[in-house]
Design a protein around this motif. Structure first.
Motif, short mmCIF file in Angstrom:
data_model
loop_
_atom_site.label_atom_id
_atom_site.label_comp_id
_atom_site.label_asym_id
_atom_site.label_seq_id
_atom_site.Cartn_x
_atom_site.Cartn_y
_atom_site.Cartn_z
N LEU A 18 -22.63 26.57 65.74
CA LEU A 18 -22.07 25.75 66.01
C LEU A 18 -21.34 24.57 64.81
N LYS A 19 -22.15 24.04 63.79
CA LYS A 19 -21.28 23.40 62.60
C LYS A 19 -20.90 24.69 62.20
N GLN A 20 -20.94 25.77 61.89
CA GLN A 20 -21.06 26.49 61.14
C GLN A 20 -19.63 26.71 61.40
N GLY A 21 -19.42 27.35 62.97
CA GLY A 21 -17.71 27.20 63.07
C GLY A 21 -17.14 25.73 63.04
N THR A 22 -17.73 24.98 63.61
CA THR A 22 -16.04 23.77 62.66
C THR A 22 -16.40 23.96 61.14
N VAL A 23 -17.17 25.27 59.97
CA VAL A 23 -16.36 24.65 58.90
C VAL A 23 -15.32 25.49 58.85
N GLU A 24 -15.57 26.63 59.50
CA GLU A 24 -14.91 27.49 59.05
C GLU A 24 -13.53 27.39 59.92
N LYS A 25 -13.42 27.15 60.98
CA LYS A 25 -11.68 26.35 61.54
C LYS A 25 -11.86 25.03 60.84
N GLY A 26 -12.51 24.37 59.60
CA GLY A 26 -11.60 23.65 58.51
C GLY A 26 -11.78 21.84 60.14
N VAL A 27 -12.15 22.02 61.46
CA VAL A 27 -12.24 21.21 62.03
C VAL A 27 -13.56 20.12 61.51
N THR A 28 -14.07 19.13 62.58
CA THR A 28 -14.52 18.48 62.57
C THR A 28 -15.14 17.20 64.12
N ILE A 29 -16.10 18.04 64.51
CA ILE A 29 -16.49 17.35 66.17
C ILE A 29 -17.57 16.86 65.53
N PRO A 30 -17.83 15.09 66.61
CA PRO A 30 -18.99 14.50 66.68
C PRO A 30 -20.44 15.24 66.39
N GLU A 31 -21.02 15.05 65.48
CA GLU A 31 -22.26 15.75 65.82
C GLU A 31 -22.49 15.77 67.53
N ILE A 32 -22.66 14.52 67.79
CA ILE A 32 -23.61 14.76 69.71
C ILE A 32 -22.45 15.84 70.21
N TYR A 33 -21.63 15.76 70.03
CA TYR A 33 -20.57 17.60 70.74
C TYR A 33 -21.65 18.00 71.26
N LEU A 34 -21.88 18.45 69.54
CA LEU A 34 -22.24 19.60 69.09
C LEU A 34 -23.89 20.05 69.30
N GLU A 35 -24.39 18.62 69.69
CA GLU A 35 -25.37 18.84 70.14
C GLU A 35 -25.10 19.16 71.80
N LEU A 36 -24.88 18.45 72.77
CA LEU A 36 -24.16 18.94 73.89
C LEU A 36 -24.16 19.79 74.16
N ILE A 37 -23.41 21.35 73.11
CA ILE A 37 -23.21 22.69 73.22
C ILE A 37 -23.87 23.02 73.22
N ALA A 38 -24.80 23.03 72.40
CA ALA A 38 -25.98 23.34 71.89
C ALA A 38 -27.43 23.69 72.70
N LYS A 39 -27.66 22.26 73.45
CA LYS A 39 -28.54 22.31 74.46
C LYS A 39 -28.19 23.09 76.26
N ASN A 40 -26.94 23.33 76.65
CA ASN A 40 -26.64 23.64 77.32
C ASN A 40 -25.78 24.87 77.46
N ILE A 41 -26.26 25.13 76.42
CA ILE A 41 -25.46 27.07 76.72
C ILE A 41 -26.69 27.83 76.04
N GLU A 42 -27.28 28.31 76.20
CA GLU A 42 -28.40 28.86 76.05
C GLU A 42 -28.43 29.99 75.42
N SER A 43 -27.60 31.05 76.38
CA SER A 43 -27.98 32.45 76.37
C SER A 43 -27.25 33.45 75.35
N SER A 44 -25.86 32.83 74.79
CA SER A 44 -25.33 33.78 74.24
C SER A 44 -24.17 33.41 73.17
N VAL A 45 -23.88 33.30 72.05
CA VAL A 45 -23.57 33.12 71.14
C VAL A 45 -22.01 33.45 71.14
#
Ligand code: ADP
Ligand code: MG
Length: 488
Positions: free
Chosen positions: A328-355
């Protein structure tokens, strides 16, 4: 000069669009950053240090970029040896054909007489080199298109974790075998399998892209099994087997995706086997991907299955939490956007099966952010269809102790013990506080969860935490983090 790594360079020329006013200072800084990045990539570090480490872009005005340097000798060298190249770097960074002038600064001041010298419009050897690199890049782009490769899929943006480490290592070794033109391949065929969205296509295409970047004259073909078989069937029907054979005979690398769909073509087994065998025997590197291992593919002959299994079979698993977060972090870097880390954590925690789903969720949040203000945590959870309430209900006292213990670096055993060291006491109080305020457990249950008998201990502990939080925002942050880890 012979140390210049054209390959590395052509990969990383940053593209920037500069609109209208280039003269304001942020833009000047941005442009100079890109120009120097390019200089650094092409020049070896000694060269760069000798001639450019103290140069600076002063202004861009009226189509002229003014660069300062420290002395006459340096200026002359830059003009004679690097002039055209420097100019090209500016062109790349701004999209404009700027005139570049060099001004000598002495003791921090510009020298009065003979201050400026322009780069002549002549071709210097560096200019040619630049042209060659541009040319290589173009050749790569053409080759990738011809091979049906998506240039977005590279090794640089493929995050490696324990789920795909072996698969990636195999991929790198395929690249190196082909690059070194080894006849005896380390692994052939390579058979990747894993559920949908775990990165099989990305990894295989990264191999193809890397090979073409190293040498655009290599022949790479990426094809789905369906397209491959349809071409094969068509060639038989129209009696053009020879064309088909020719097309695939000369490849250095053949990538066939989604091989599980071979099940739908039971009648072409024989031909497929022969084609496959011919390529294999001619030492052509073959890479296959499927959503399941060879032994679980139905409707294929044992001969074909044995062939599939005969090289390297490597699985790719869904990534674990840390890798998901890194993706996810690499995705935001690639897109040149910033998202609060806690949101990335929320996504990473809850979406498990596929990139793929992970990326989809990230995009949804980005869309919401584009619409206006930052969405709340609850809103983000909602998009992800995370049912916060039921997650909350499922939180257990054990989970609370475990999370708090980890956050405060104290073992659960100590929380439950009679120890009264400051840090342990604080951790215990935080645990009680969360159990009471968030899980809303009865006082006595809270007390017994932390190895106490008395409900007044709980009341006192909760009050104490509330007081401390008022004064200490880092404690509040830690507790918020615990809550997120427990509930979401
Ligand atoms: P598959 O072919 O296994 O179904 P893909 O290769 O199409 O999966 O991957 C789905 C998406 O996830 C793609 O956009 C890909 O770039 C991305 N992706 C998968 N694995 C990774 C990874 N390890 N690092 C970065 N991006 C990844
Ligand atoms: Mg795929």
């Amino acid at each position: 000069m012979d140390k210049i790594d054209i390959e590395k360079y052509s990969k990383s020329i940053p593209e920037v669009m500069i609109e209208e006013d280039i003269s304001n200072s942020t833009n000047v800084n941005d442009v100079w950053k890109i120009v120097t990045e390019n200089l650094r990539i092409v020049l070896d570090s000694v060269e760069y240090k000798s001639w450019f480490s103290d140069t600076q872009l002063l202004t861009i005005q009226n189509g002229i970029a003014t660069v300062s340097c420290s002395n006459e000798f340096q200026r002359n060298t830059i003009l004679s040896d690097y002039g055209k190249f420097l100019q090209n770097c500016f062109l790349k960074a701004t999209g404009e054909n700027l005139k570049v002038e060099l001004v000598v600064k002495e003791n921090g001041n510009e020298k009065k007489e003979d201050r400026y010298k322009y780069i002549e419009e002549s071709d210097s050897p560096m200019g040619d080199l630049f042209a060659k690199m541009e040319d290589d890049k173009k050749r790569y782009v053409t080759a990738a298109k011809k091979a049906s490769l998506n240039p977005r899929y590279t090794f640089d943006n493929f995050v490696v974790g324990s789920n795909n480490r072996l698969a990636e290592a195999v991929a790198q070794s395929v690249v190196s075998d082909i690059d070194n033109e080894l006849i005896a391949k380390s692994y052939n065929p390579v058979f990747y399998y894993g559920s949908t969205g775990v990165g099989k296509t990305h990894l295989m295409q990264a191999i193809g892209n890397e090979i073409l970047k190293k040498d655009p004259d290599k022949k790479v073909i990426y094809v789905s099994i369906e397209q491959f078989l349809n071409e094969l069937i068509e060639s038989i029907r129209t009696k053009k087997n020879e064309d088909f054979r020719l097309k695939y005979r000369d490849v250095n690398l053949l990538i066939i995706d989604d091989i599980q769909f071979v099940e739908a073509y039971p009648k072409t087994q024989e031909e497929l086997f022969h084609t496959f065998n011919t390529l294999y025997q001619a030492n052509k590197q073959i890479i296959l991907a499927s959503d399941r291992p060879p032994k679980e593919i139905n409707n294929i002959t044992d001969r074909l299955r044995t062939r599939f299994e005969g090289g390297m079979v490597s699985d790719i698993q869904p990534p674990e939490y840390e890798t998901r977060l890194a993706i996810l972090k690499q995705g935001t870097v690639e897109k040149g956007v910033t998202i609060p880390e806690i949101y990335l954590e929320l996504i990473a925690k809850n979406i498990e099966s596929s990139v793929r789903e992970l990326e989809g969720a990230l995009n949804k949040v980005l869309t919401l952010m584009k619409l206006g203000e930052l969405p709340s945590y609850q809103e983000v959870a909602k998009i992800l269809q995370v049912d916060l309430e039921s997650k909350r209900k499922r939180a257990t006292p054990e989970k609370v102790l475990q999370v708090v213990a980890e956050e405060f670096d104290v073992s659960v055993r100590y929380i439950r013990s009679s120890r009264k060291t400051a840090n342990i006491a604080l951790t215990r109080q935080v645990a009680m506080y969360i159990l009471r305020t968030e899980l809303q457990l009865p006082l006595l249950t809270v007390a017994s969860a932390v190895g106490r008998k008395d409900h007044t201990t709980v009341l006192h502990g909760c009050k104490s935490v509330e007081e401390k939080m008022k004064k200490d925002s880092s404690l509040t942050d830690k507790i918020e983090k615990c809550k997120r880890d427990i509930f979401y």
